[in-house]
Structure formats: structure tokens, C-alpha cells
Enzyme design. Sequence first.
Site, PDB file in Angstrom:
ATOM      1  N   HIS A  16       0.832  -1.212   0.000  1.00 28.95           N
ATOM      2  CA  HIS A  16       0.000   0.000   0.000  1.00 28.95           C
ATOM      3  C   HIS A  16       0.863   1.257   0.000  1.00 28.95           C
ATOM      4  CE1 HIS A  16      -3.169   2.825   0.912  1.00 28.95           C
ATOM      5  NE2 HIS A  16      -2.611   3.153   2.060  1.00 28.95           N
ATOM      6  N   SER A  17       0.483   2.235  -0.826  1.00 26.46           N
ATOM      7  CA  SER A  17       1.071   3.569  -0.809  1.00 26.46           C
ATOM      8  C   SER A  17       2.603   3.518  -0.942  1.00 26.46           C
ATOM      9  CB  SER A  17       0.630   4.294   0.468  1.00 26.46           C
ATOM     10  OG  SER A  17       0.981   5.649   0.440  1.00 26.46           O
TER      11      SER A  17
END
Length: 422
Positions: free
Chosen positions: A292-293
Site C-alpha cells: 500500500h502507498s
Amino acid sequence: MLCHLCASTITLYILWTTMAQVSGQEDKEKTTALKDLLSRIDLDELMKKDEPPFTFPKTLEEFEYAFDENGQLRHINTGERFVFNAREDLHRWNQKRYEALGEIITQYVYKLLEDQCKLKKEVIPVDASDGEPTSFIYMSTDALTNPSKLLILIQGSGVVRAGQWARRLIINQDLNSGTQIPFIERAMEDGYGVMVLNPNENFFEKEKPAKFSPIPSPTEPTDEPAEKRERKDDKEGKKKKEFYEKYRNPQKETETERIPIRGSGSSEEHVLYVWDHFVSKALAKNVFIVAHSYGGLSFVELINQRENQVKNKVCAVALTDSSHNIWLQDTSKGTQDWMHQNCQNWVSSPEPLDTPLDSMLPDCPRLSAGTERHELTSWMSFRSIFKFFSEALKAKEDEEQEETSNTVTTRSSSHKNKHQDL
């Protein structure tokens, strides 16, 4: 008589000039003191006046909060959600209270990983000496021995630690959306080994010893004895400090010194270390990654550093609102092509879940996560990610089976030809 009058006039003139000089000197000193005061006071400092002490509960029970059967954080007495503004006009105090609760949440999630998910903690560096700062990751008992599948979870940057996607979601929404537990439990049900990384545990914070920094005061040459001058300076410094404290009364926060953790000084370094010391040694033929991210950026850095290993071992990668950039990270054309075939990026978008979106960079396909909230992209694409993994594994197995079949056919044909020759 005239001489006497002239003398009186001259005396008055001298007296008036002297008084004017003294008055001017006092005004100058007042102006200097005022400037000094204004340079030391700002709006934030004024807001700290009469601030309650930074002493907060150490447990959820002491905070009077608990997670209900739906995994939502609720007040024990009122049943209400967490209230950030517990005290009006005290934003800094409210923020410190929120951070204190966040630290409790981190320990709570660790306990869930151990008790509910049955994961074990692995300390890193693996060869840490006594007293050396350390971090850790979590692994299932079969993470290194599962011969088929291994799932690796990498969160984004910030305060989140192992097992978390977003602290804000845990506190304000629920455990399912904010933690990695649904991914862990689904993976274990589907026969994956699991590794939960901890890329934001980068430093050991050591408290600095307190030191006194007196407010400096301008000094001018004087004929006073040194001892008398020191007593005078101390007295004036004390008066000045008391004067300042009437306008600002900030609580002194503990100063800490950050000591980097070897192998985990940054998210990228942590992911590389875990790959070298754990993932590369795992028996699983098929590694799957959810990042994620900023975790997506760390993955791209990993494949840049260990290109052949990653391409040979990783079956599929699911990115969620990844912050990677193949141009800024100087990613090779071969890696870009591999990412296009083996990665998908679910991004924040108002479009329905799984809607194909235009790719801004020539790397992996972009799909809508079905939400415009960055922190929710992992949870919203949860089912789509596991579907993507299943399809990727089936495609790989079908390809391997076809290659095996072709090899057998070729050998059989070769053997038949030799027999005919004989």
C-alpha cells in the site's frame, strides 16, 4: 548678574540634555526588550498557556474505550465513537491524546496478530548483538516451509506498524478496514504462508538528558566587579524569565535521540533486508505481495535491487494507491514489462470497483478501488486482490503444465524417431 544667569541657563541645558539621553536610553532598552519578547512568542506558544499536562491513560480500559463485536471502537459508557476534540481550543493536547491512544492501538493489534492470527514475532537484525536496537516482523509458522504460496504484506509510511493499514481507520471506522488481519486470515484459509512486514520501525528513540538553557541577555562593557555583575545578570535573567512565563507557559516535551535500526533505517532498506534474510530462503514457489502507498515504492526499489530473484520467485503483486514512480526510481524497461504482466494497482477513484483506468506510467495496469479515500483502497479491493492472485497462479500453473506437456511430447517424438532409425 548676567554671568550668573548664563551659568544657570547652561546648567539647565546640561541637565535637560542628560535627562533626554537617560530617557532615550530607557526607551531603547524597552524597545530592545519588547523585540526580544516578540521574537520568543508566537501564536502556538500562546495557545499552550494553561494547557493540561500530557499525562494520558496507558490502556484502552483506562481510556474508557473498547472494540465491540463489529470491531468498532466505542466508549464503554456512552457507546459513542472516539471524540478527537475532548477539550475545546486545546488542539495540541487533543493531538497528544490521540497519539497516546494510537500507541495503545498498536500494541492491541500486535496482540491480535499473536493471539488471533497465531503469528510469531521474528526479531531483526537476525544477528543483533546485546543492547543493539532491533525491530521485528511477524510470520506464520509455515512462512519459510510452505512449498506452494507465501503472502507478504507491506503498509505505507507514517505511524502505522506491523498489521496496520491505517490507524485512522482503526480508531474511526473498524478493525477490518484499518488492519491487515482480514488479509492474513483469508490467506491462511487459502493455504498461504504469511509475512507481515514492519517498514516504519526505523529508529530506537533514546531520551536525551535534560539541559538548562538560560535566556541570553545583551551584555555591555562595565566597570562593575565581576561578582556583582554576575549577581545582577542572574537577577535580571530571572525577572525576564518570569516576565516571559506570564505570556507563555509551554509544557516541555521530552527530547529524544534517534538511533537507526540496522537493516531497517528506512522502508526500502527494511523490505530489502527481509527479502534477503527471509523471503529468498522461503521454500514457496509462488510469492504474492500486497503493498500500500509507500510500500509500493519500496517494492519497486526491491525489484530494482534484486531483479532476477524477484522475477523468478514472485507470481503477482497487488498495489493499492502506490506512490512508486518508475521514472524517478530509474526502473529498467525489462522490469516495466514484467510489472505490466504481473502487477495491478488499485487506486483511489470515484469509478466502481475494478473499473480499468488510464495508466499514467508504462508499468502496471490501474484499476479503481471503488473509493476516493486513499487509506481505504486496500480494504475496498480486498476480494479483487485475492481473485487476481488466484487467476495469476492458475495462469502460471497452466503455462508450466503446457511447457511440461510440450517437453514430454518432444521427448516422445525424438524417441520414436530413433526407434524407427534402428
